[in-house]
Design a protein around this motif. Structure first.
Motif, PDB file in Angstrom:
ATOM      1  N   GLY A  65      48.737  32.395  40.972  1.00 58.60           N
ATOM      2  CA  GLY A  65      47.472  33.025  40.573  1.00 58.60           C
ATOM      3  C   GLY A  65      47.180  32.838  39.091  1.00 58.60           C
ATOM      4  O   GLY A  65      46.055  32.505  38.707  1.00 58.60           O
ATOM      5  N   TYR A 124      40.507  38.722  39.316  1.00 63.06           N
ATOM      6  CA  TYR A 124      41.955  38.533  39.443  1.00 63.06           C
ATOM      7  C   TYR A 124      42.692  39.257  38.319  1.00 63.06           C
ATOM      8  O   TYR A 124      43.677  39.964  38.547  1.00 63.06           O
ATOM      9  N   ARG A 137      43.872  36.462  44.629  1.00 56.46           N
ATOM     10  CA  ARG A 137      43.829  35.047  44.228  1.00 56.46           C
ATOM     11  C   ARG A 137      42.578  34.350  44.714  1.00 56.46           C
ATOM     12  O   ARG A 137      42.170  33.337  44.148  1.00 56.46           O
TER      13      ARG A 137
END
Ligand code: FES
Ligand SMILES: [Fe+2]
Ligand SMILES: [Fe+2]
Ligand SMILES: [Zn+2]
Lengths: 353, 498
Positions: B112, B188, B181
């Motif tokens: 991520g 995020y 993600r």
């Protein structure tokens, strides 16, 4: 038993009790150090010991590694001084900070006068010149009172041999009671200073808003007198808060300045005026006066706040909701015995607020 | 007075200022195509204040030092057969759950941050995300190494990564990160850096590390400390993100609030797993889940949200609905009754443990939960250890089985539902239903393990085949009650207990 810890590069000095951590003492005394976990596992609060001895406390071996221990690094959140210390922390020195050295003085009281029913003005003559930045404070040693008491300097720096202080008598406060009731013209006191990070950021050209409550007028008074004397052309707004007309002191001084300087604006606010005050000005808290004057939009200014903690708190909220943020807000909180100790859990969101 | 010395901030600026570059033949906007699509307004990246000042060379030096120390401890742990020093084999099941549920999230965090960091026009944010990405990769590796030692002696560790992607209850943590993600880059960071790492991470790491220490598991304690030493950077990144977004433009405030509401609720639901570990799975208990919530969320979070109020941000919307009195009991009960389908062992709390629970939950344990365990005990004594035959219904948003009860009535299961494009979707709570309503097109795609089983996408036809062939569990070894398990038999042999 307590130790004195000097924090470089700002030169701030704090008192740390036996068994107290450096971080705890610093935060309680209004000195910000970087921190996150608060219990020795993250290393955010790592500082270098330059002089003296400290017990590293409960530092995790991953947050403070062996090589760092050998180099004299400690974690401020768990390190406890074993002697007076000088430490270096990852904090910034403000480019406008002049760093005048702290000096000891003897001050002789030349005049004392009632400014309001609860605030007296004290004028001292000093035995040597005091170099300071407008907004800073001095410490007084008061006979029979342990430690020292801090008071902001109300005169401008160019009057370097005099010292003007505004002192509100705090109910149950030994220091302020002694000053109000015992101190006589001609008596001398031990004074040290200057201290503090409250001063005008002159290198920043934005217009300045001053918000003062009670005897917290002292610092803004010094700052404004200093700026006007230098011929500074930015717009200056002074919001002065008081309960009622009798508590609104030095009004004539600022009304006079407003007449003489087109860039100076004076806005007094009374939150609880008496009927006999016949008050025509703003009624409400001082931060509300600022909100009304600026229509809740503060961005593009610098703000300087000085006064009791609840006033500062309300002013910060008002400023931030008007989109002025930490980097442009500077303050001096006047803590007194009556405020009790500061709350213990605080977030790491703000550095100085 | 050292005022004129180059301070760390200036040094850092001089060392890092050239990491950005000009775009001579492409539009800058095209280089960062995701920066605007969430509706976030950035007016001035130069206002980004580096949340920490660490150059890459110093970073490598520190991390190498940490690794050296950590692996020396792992080696010693292995050489001394320290797995025999844990309190009792029940404890090992907590770390089986950690390895299958949490460690893969470290890997997801690595992915991520690598992806998200790429999306920011500001170089400070990019560098911070890059370092965190590498940290997270280190975390997952150290955890795998620590647990690989346990894999030699205990069941259930063999296929954690495969299981993470398939097993019914592991879709709870997996979907949490998948959701983050697949969001935009700013969401995020609000989800992971702020809501999870800053607001909630202490609830995961502090109890877990102390839990390991209380139960003699020095390998886990050590990887925990090693990870925690990186965590500060992650937390300060979370704080800087939130300040930056809130200060950049007032239109960002409602977006950030919406994300905090969502991610706080998703995080609180997810952490019920940690609550269950603390209250039921640790033989030596640290503190109750309710106490941990009080210290790490209510106190610390209270101070944070008091400060955030100055920006016009309020407490997360569903904070009143977090049921710390009930969640750990309800979740362990569900795991216990589905213990034939779990990749770890389950058990009835001992009498002393039940007394501890009564003491920690005086209002609720004796009234609602002790009677269930007494019944389970009686059934077990009669040779009928209870396993349910049904597969649970899952919440479309958080994917937790619908096992939690109504906020005002702990005897009533909480069900919410909504119809979207002719299909009915089910939720465990108001929070999860509202999250769905915000982005229905996202959540209609949820991969819900129980639905997938019924649709025939997980092998079968029976549950046994799903568990053994599709999930990769060793039936009879990984699952079922700790009593009579191979884990328990081996432990008794090693310890010389009959
Ligand atoms: S604040 Fe985390 S180690 Fe001191
Ligand atoms: Fe991590
Ligand atoms: Fe992290
Ligand atoms: Zn849900």
């Amino acid at each position: 038993m307590s130790y004195e810890v000097t924090i470089e590069p700002t030169g701030d000095v704090i008192e740390v009790d036996e068994g107290q951590t450096i971080l705890d003492a610093a935060l309680r005394q209004g000195v910000w150090l970087p921190f996150a976990c608060g219990h020795g596992t993250c290393a955010t609060c790592k500082v270098q010991v330059l002089e003296g001895e400290a017990d590293i406390g409960n530092a995790s071996p991953f947050a403070l590694m062996d090589v760092e221990r050998d180099e004299g690094k400690v974690l401020a959140c768990c390190a406890m001084p074993q002697s007076d210390l000088v430490i270096e922390a990852d904090i910034d020195v403000d480019p406008d900070f002049a760093g005048y050295p702290v000096v000891d003085f003897v001050g002789t009281l030349t005049e004392v006068r009632d400014l309001s029913p609860t605030i007296k003005g004290f004028w001292f003559e000093l035995d040597r010149e005091l170099e300071f930045q407008a907004g800073q404070y001095v410490n007084l040693r008061i006979p029979g009172v342990e430690g020292s008491r801090a008071f902001s300097i109300a005169n401008k720096p160019s009057d370097s041999r005099t010292l003007e202080l505004h002192v509100r008598k705090v109910p149950g406060g030994a220091g302020t009671t002694w000053l109000h009731e015992q101190l006589q013209v001609g008596q001398t006191l031990e004074i040290s200073g200057p201290y503090g990070q409250f001063f005008v950021r002159k290198s920043d050209e934005q217009d300045a808003i001053f918000i003062a409550g009670g005897s917290g007028l002292s610092s803004p008074q010094s700052m404004i007198l200093d700026l006007l004397e230098e011929g500074d052309r930015r717009q200056l707004y002074l919001f002065q808060g008081a309960r009622n007309l009798a508590e609104l002191y030095n009004r004539e001084l600022f009304e006079g300045l407003e007449r003489n300087y087109p860039n100076f604006h004076y806005i007094p606010a009374l939150n609880d005026p008496l009927p006999e005050d016949h008050w025509q000005g703003f009624t409400g808290f001082v931060h509300e006066a600022a909100m009304a004057r600026f229509d809740n939009r503060f961005s593009g200014h610098k703000a300087y706040l000085c006064g009791p903690p609840p006033m500062i708190d309300a002013a910060i909220t008002a400023l931030m909701q008007g989109r002025l943020f930490e980097r442009d807000i500077h303050m001096e909180r006047f803590f007194t015995a009556a405020d009790g100790s500061e709350e213990s859990t605080r977030s790491a969101l703000f550095k100085r607020i | 007075m050292a005022a004129n010395k180059l301070n760390l901030k200036d040094k850092y600026r001089l060392l890092t200022r050239d990491l950005d570059w000009e775009f001579s033949y492409q539009e800058r906007k095209k280089a960062f195509p995701f920066e605007e699509f969430e509706g976030i307004k950035i007016t001035d990246w130069s206002k980004w204040e580096d949340p920490f000042r660490l150059t890459m060379d110093a970073y490598w030096k520190y991390q190498a030092e940490k690794e050296k120390k950590l692996y020396a401890i792992f080696d010693a742990f292995a050489q001394n057969n320290s797995q025999l020093n844990v309190t009792d084999p029940r404890y090992i099941n907590a770390i089986k759950l950690f390895l299958t549920a949490v460690s893969p999230l470290e890997y997801q965090a690595f992915q991520g941050f690598a992806h998200t960091g790429r999306q920011f026009g500001g170089v400070g944010a990019r560098v911070a995300c890059q370092m965190q990405s590498i940290d997270e990769l280190r975390h997952v590796q150290t955890q795998i190494h620590a647990m690989s030692h346990y894999n030699k002696f205990f069941d259930g560790f063999q296929d954690w990564s495969h299981m993470h992607d398939r097993v019914w209850y592991l879709s709870v943590p997996k979907s949490f990160f998948d959701d983050a993600r697949s969001a935009g880059p700013f969401e995020y960071l609000v989800a992971i850096s702020f809501s999870f790492e800053y607001v909630l991470t202490n609830l995961l790491f502090v109890p877990f590390m102390s839990g390991a220490a209380y139960n003699g598991d020095m390998a886990t304690v050590t990887f925990g400390f090693s990870a925690q030493s990186d965590e500060a950077r992650h937390m300060t990144l979370g704080l800087e993100v939130i300040k930056f977004l809130l200060e950049q433009h007032e239109d960002n405030v409602p977006l950030v609030q919406k994300w905090i509401d969502k991610w706080f609720w998703r995080g609180a639901q997810l952490l019920s797993i940690v609550g269950m570990m603390m209250d039921y799975m640790l033989p030596n208990k640290v503190m109750s889940w309710k106490e941990a919530w009080g210290v790490y969320f209510e106190e610390a979070g209270g101070a944070l949200f008091k400060d955030l109020a100055r920006y016009g941000i309020r407490m997360p919307k569903y904070v009143e609905q977090v049921q710390t009195e009930h969640m750990s009991h309800q979740l362990w009960w569900t795991m216990y009754t589905h213990g034939h389908a779990t990749g770890f062992h389950t058990w009835i709390p001992t009498d002393e443990e039940m007394d501890w629970l009564s003491e920690k939950y005086p209002e609720t344990f004796d009234k609602y939960y002790r009677p269930r365990w007494e019944l389970a005990k009686q059934m077990e004594a009669e040779g009928n250890r209870f396993y349910t035959k049904a597969l649970p219904q899952l919440c479309t948003t958080c994917q937790i089985p619908m096992l939690f009860t109504e906020v005002d009535d702990p005897t009533q299961l909480s069900f919410r539902d909504t119809v979207y494009h002719g299909e009915r979707y089910h939720f465990c709570s108001d929070g999860c239903r509202d999250i769905f309503h915000e982005e229905p097109e996202k959540y209609v795609q949820s991969w819900l393990p129980v639905h997938q089983i019924f649709q025939g996408n997980c092998g079968g036809p029976g549950v046994e085949q799903v568990l053994s062939e599709y999930y990769g569990m060793n039936l009879g070894a990984d699952n079922l009650d700790i009593k009579g398990s191979p884990d328990e038999q081996r432990w008794n042999r090693w310890k010389g207990v009959a």
